[in-house]
Each structure stands twice: as C-alpha cells, then as structure tokens.
Design an enzyme around this catalytic site. Structure first.
Site, PDB file in Angstrom:
ATOM      1  N   SER A  53      -7.872  11.485   1.760  1.00  0.00           N
ATOM      2  CA  SER A  53      -8.385  10.122   1.636  1.00  0.00           C
ATOM      3  C   SER A  53      -9.826  10.053   2.146  1.00  0.00           C
ATOM      4  O   SER A  53     -10.671  10.800   1.671  1.00  0.00           O
ATOM      5  CB  SER A  53      -7.463   9.155   2.386  1.00  0.00           C
ATOM      6  OG  SER A  53      -7.701   7.831   2.017  1.00  0.00           O
TER       7      SER A  53
ATOM      8  N   HIS B  26      -0.058   7.327  -2.280  1.00  0.00           N
ATOM      9  CA  HIS B  26      -1.222   7.914  -1.622  1.00  0.00           C
ATOM     10  C   HIS B  26      -0.857   8.610  -0.309  1.00  0.00           C
ATOM     11  O   HIS B  26      -1.384   9.675   0.003  1.00  0.00           O
ATOM     12  CB  HIS B  26      -2.250   6.810  -1.354  1.00  0.00           C
ATOM     13  CG  HIS B  26      -3.495   7.278  -0.689  1.00  0.00           C
ATOM     14  ND1 HIS B  26      -4.384   8.143  -1.287  1.00  0.00           N
ATOM     15  CD2 HIS B  26      -4.009   6.996   0.552  1.00  0.00           C
ATOM     16  CE1 HIS B  26      -5.397   8.385  -0.459  1.00  0.00           C
ATOM     17  NE2 HIS B  26      -5.186   7.703   0.650  1.00  0.00           N
ATOM     18  N   ASP B  27       0.003   8.011   0.458  1.00  0.00           N
ATOM     19  CA  ASP B  27       0.350   8.570   1.769  1.00  0.00           C
ATOM     20  C   ASP B  27       1.179   9.842   1.694  1.00  0.00           C
ATOM     21  O   ASP B  27       1.540  10.386   2.744  1.00  0.00           O
ATOM     22  CB  ASP B  27       1.105   7.527   2.604  1.00  0.00           C
ATOM     23  CG  ASP B  27       0.160   6.711   3.477  1.00  0.00           C
ATOM     24  OD1 ASP B  27      -1.065   6.969   3.431  1.00  0.00           O
ATOM     25  OD2 ASP B  27       0.639   5.823   4.218  1.00  0.00           O
TER      26      ASP B  27
ATOM     27  N   ASP C  75      -0.260   8.282  -6.848  1.00  0.00           N
ATOM     28  CA  ASP C  75      -1.345   7.739  -6.008  1.00  0.00           C
ATOM     29  C   ASP C  75      -2.226   6.838  -6.871  1.00  0.00           C
ATOM     30  O   ASP C  75      -2.999   7.325  -7.690  1.00  0.00           O
ATOM     31  CB  ASP C  75      -2.147   8.897  -5.414  1.00  0.00           C
ATOM     32  CG  ASP C  75      -3.251   8.421  -4.459  1.00  0.00           C
ATOM     33  OD1 ASP C  75      -3.452   7.193  -4.340  1.00  0.00           O
ATOM     34  OD2 ASP C  75      -3.903   9.286  -3.838  1.00  0.00           O
TER      35      ASP C  75
ATOM     36  N   ARG D  60      -4.287  -4.949   7.367  1.00  0.00           N
ATOM     37  CA  ARG D  60      -3.453  -3.747   7.360  1.00  0.00           C
ATOM     38  C   ARG D  60      -2.298  -3.878   6.364  1.00  0.00           C
ATOM     39  O   ARG D  60      -1.960  -2.931   5.650  1.00  0.00           O
ATOM     40  CB  ARG D  60      -2.916  -3.488   8.761  1.00  0.00           C
ATOM     41  CG  ARG D  60      -1.925  -2.347   8.872  1.00  0.00           C
ATOM     42  CD  ARG D  60      -2.553  -1.001   8.524  1.00  0.00           C
ATOM     43  NE  ARG D  60      -1.668   0.097   8.871  1.00  0.00           N
ATOM     44  CZ  ARG D  60      -1.950   1.371   8.670  1.00  0.00           C
ATOM     45  NH1 ARG D  60      -3.111   1.703   8.133  1.00  0.00           N
ATOM     46  NH2 ARG D  60      -1.111   2.323   9.009  1.00  0.00           N
TER      47      ARG D  60
END
EC number: 2.3.1.31
Length: 389
Positions: free
Chosen positions: A161, A360-361, A327, A231
C-alpha cells in the site's frame, strides 16, 4: 484504558519507546514543499544482525496507519507487530539471516517527526505548522537512516500500500542502493477515487469541533469522533464486498429483530464502530491528514515528464510486484502498468496476481500464495547477491 493509550500515543511522538536517530541543524531534511525540516528525528526498530559486508539489510516500509513495530509489540496497543506473520526468526523474512529495519515515516505519530511532535520554535505540537510531507520526503529521511547504519546497498526494500509507494520511490530515487524491490498492493500514483475517499476522511476529522484547526492538544481535546468516522470509511476500502458479506452478511448484532432506530442493528455497523474507536486510541488525527495527503500527491510518472518508464531508466534492481484480485483500492491494472513501465525500462521484473476475496488488506494476512511468492523472490535474490542460505 482508552485515555491511557491516547496519552501513550502523545508521549511516543517525542520520546518513543523505539531507538531514535536525531538530526540537528547541520543535517536538515529537504522537503518537496520547498523548505527544510530541522531538527528532525526518525524512530525505528531493527531485527536480526547486520553482517560484516552490510549486505543482508532489508528495509520494510509501512502503510498509512502502520508504524515501525513490524515484528515487535506495539508499545501503545500492546498488540503483536503488524507483519509478524511474515517477519521473524525462521519465517519467510528470516531475521536469523537478514537484518530488518523498519522506521516510522516522517509525518507519523510514533516517534518520527510529525504534527504531534514538539515544534522547537514554539514549544508546542507542530499541528498544521508542519510542512506537507511527501512519499519522497519519507524516503529521503529513510536514506539518511540507512546511511547511519553504513549500508551502501539494501538487499531488499518491501512494503504494501503506502509502503509500496515508498518502495517504488526508493527504486526510482536511489536505484544504485536497492538490490531488489518488492512493492505489494500498490500503485505508481493515487487514483481519483482514492483521493476522493481520503478527502472524505480528512473532512470528517476537520469537521469535528474538537479539531480546533489542528491545535487540539492546546485545548486538551482530540477529534476522536471525526477520526473514527475517517477510519470507518477507509476500512471499507481495505476489504472486498465478498469478504464483508462472508463475515457479516446481514446478521444482526446481539438482537433478534430490527430496532427501528439508529443504533448498530447490524454486525457490520458494530464492527466498523469498533474499528473507528480503537483506531483513535493509537493514532494522531493530524498525522492522518498528513499521511493521506502524502499518498494523494504521489505520482511517479508526473515526476519524470509523464512517462513512468523513465522513473526506472537504467535500473539494475530486481523487482517483484504482487496484487490481489479483490483489491479495489489498488486493482491489478495498476500493478500491470508498473510492470509494463519496468519492461519498457529493461528492468528485471516478475509479477504475481493472487486470487483471493480478502481485498486490499490481504497483504497483511496469512496468504500462502503471497508467502510463496515472497519466499521465491527473496531466495532467488539472495543467491544472486551471494548471501548464504
């Protein structure tokens, strides 16, 4: 407990639990904003031993809300390092073989100079008086840290990232100092959609009445609600729709029926609220503004006349890029465009797209295909570098 963690975060800004390297007025950090940052400091962690030839060093670059505690307990949260699944004795990045360095980026909030650090000119936290920090600024500071260790060439630079952006910047700005590079789930520039998501988060922070124009410490406040919303919005982008549905579906949270109100009826609502509230305990709101801005400004092609291949002209660095099929923050097409640019530059490059619904994570999770790709690339590069297996 939350108040205690917030105090720890504030203390870590100036006096981190990690080793810290301080640079005085004789060694200012030149910033892309056109000014100098001085004095400044870099907090970092190391794992393993630097060999006599200083040829086994791996620099790990952290993501937006990460820190230097990649393989050791975070002093604020008490949780394990954020990439311990990958890094440690006997692991894929084996600290019995490699000397691993991870620093808190400039603009962060765990010991490297950032908006929560004390401004020597005022004796108060910088807040928005800190100049805008770019990805290249972060890498310049890391380069000064690497100089401190007497390392001429890093064996590998890797990260995911925002960390991947730093990897690309390293390979472009200091090609002679990077033997191999492993950018994961990243891009050579931030997309319009990603900038849009970041702007939503920044506006949430700045709309919080406790933000006080960025001077919340002087008011004894913290914009917790705004940062939590930021967040929550960002966390959605780190996951895929399939993963969210598999984990939460439309399941209700500790109830049998809808309440016909605005409480967290659904598990996904409760989960996001938890993510938001735990985040504010460990992260500084102004740092969030600076970190997101640094990613928005990153555009490696624009820095080289609009042609990405020119960013890697003449490079001898070995590259391996990794993307994930689900992602949508940094989709595979962005990694492919970097691969094409590297091919055009005549670079040695391999590319792996991993099939997963974890979004993505996925780069932070236990992904066997990711580990196999990293293991293969690191092993091959180590043999080429003459490092013993």
């Amino acid at each position: 407990m939350a108040v205690l963690r917030a105090r720890k975060t504030n203390n870590e800004a100036d006096q981190p639990s990690s080793p810290v390297l301080r640079f005085g007025s004789d060694k200012p950090l030149k910033l892309d904003a056109g000014t100098l940052l001085s004095p400044f400091q870099i907090a970092y962690q190391t794992y393993g031993t630097l060999n006599d030839a200083r040829s086994n060093a791996i620099l790990v670059c952290h993501a937006l809300t990460g820190d230097q505690h990649v393989a050791s307990t975070n002093p604020v949260t008490g949780k394990p390092g954020w990439w311990e699944v990958l890094i440690g004795p006997g692991k894929i990045i084996d600290t019995n073989r490699f000397f691993v360095i991870c620093s808190n980026v400039i603009g962060g909030c765990l010991g490297s100079t950032g908006p929560a650090s004390t401004n020597p000119a005022t004796g108060k936290p910088y807040g928005l008086d800190l100049p805008i920090i770019t990805i290249r600024d972060m890498v310049r500071a890391q380069q000064m840290l690497i100089d401190h260790f007497g390392i001429e060439k890093l064996f590998c630079v890797l990260g995911g990232s925002m960390g991947g952006m730093q990897v690309l910047e390293w390979a472009s700005s200091y090609p002679e100092r990077v033997f191999s590079a492993l950018p994961i789930a990243t891009g050579a520039r931030h997309s319009s959609q990603n900038i849009a998501f970041h702007e939503v988060g920044r506006q949430a922070v700045m709309a919080d009445p406790d933000w006080h124009g960025g001077k919340y410490f002087e008011h004894g406040k913290r914009p917790e609600k705004g940062l939590a919303v930021a967040r929550m919005a960002a966390h959605i982008t780190y996951l895929s729709e399939a993963a969210l549905h598999r984990k939460f579906g439309r399941n209700l949270q500790d109830r049998e029926a809808l309440t016909f109100g605005f409480d967290a009826d659904f598990q996904i609502e409760s989960y996001l609220r938890h993510q938001g509230m735990t985040f504010v305990d460990r992260f500084d709101a102004n740092s969030y503004l600076y970190m997101t801005r640094s990613m928005d400004y990153f555009d490696l092609a624009a820095d080289h006349g609009g042609r990405l291949a020119d960013a890697f002209a003449g490079t001898k660095t070995r590259f391996c890029l990794v993307s994930f099929t689900s992602d949508w923050l940094f989709p595979t097409e962005e990694s492919r465009s970097i691969v094409h640019a590297l091919n055009a530059a005549g670079a040695s490059v391999s590319f792996v797209e991993i099939e997963t619904d974890r979004g993505h994570d996925a780069f932070l999770l236990d992904e066997p295909e990711l580990f196999a790709a990293i293991n293969g690339f690191i092993g091959s590069a180590a043999r080429a570098r003459g490092l013993s297996l």
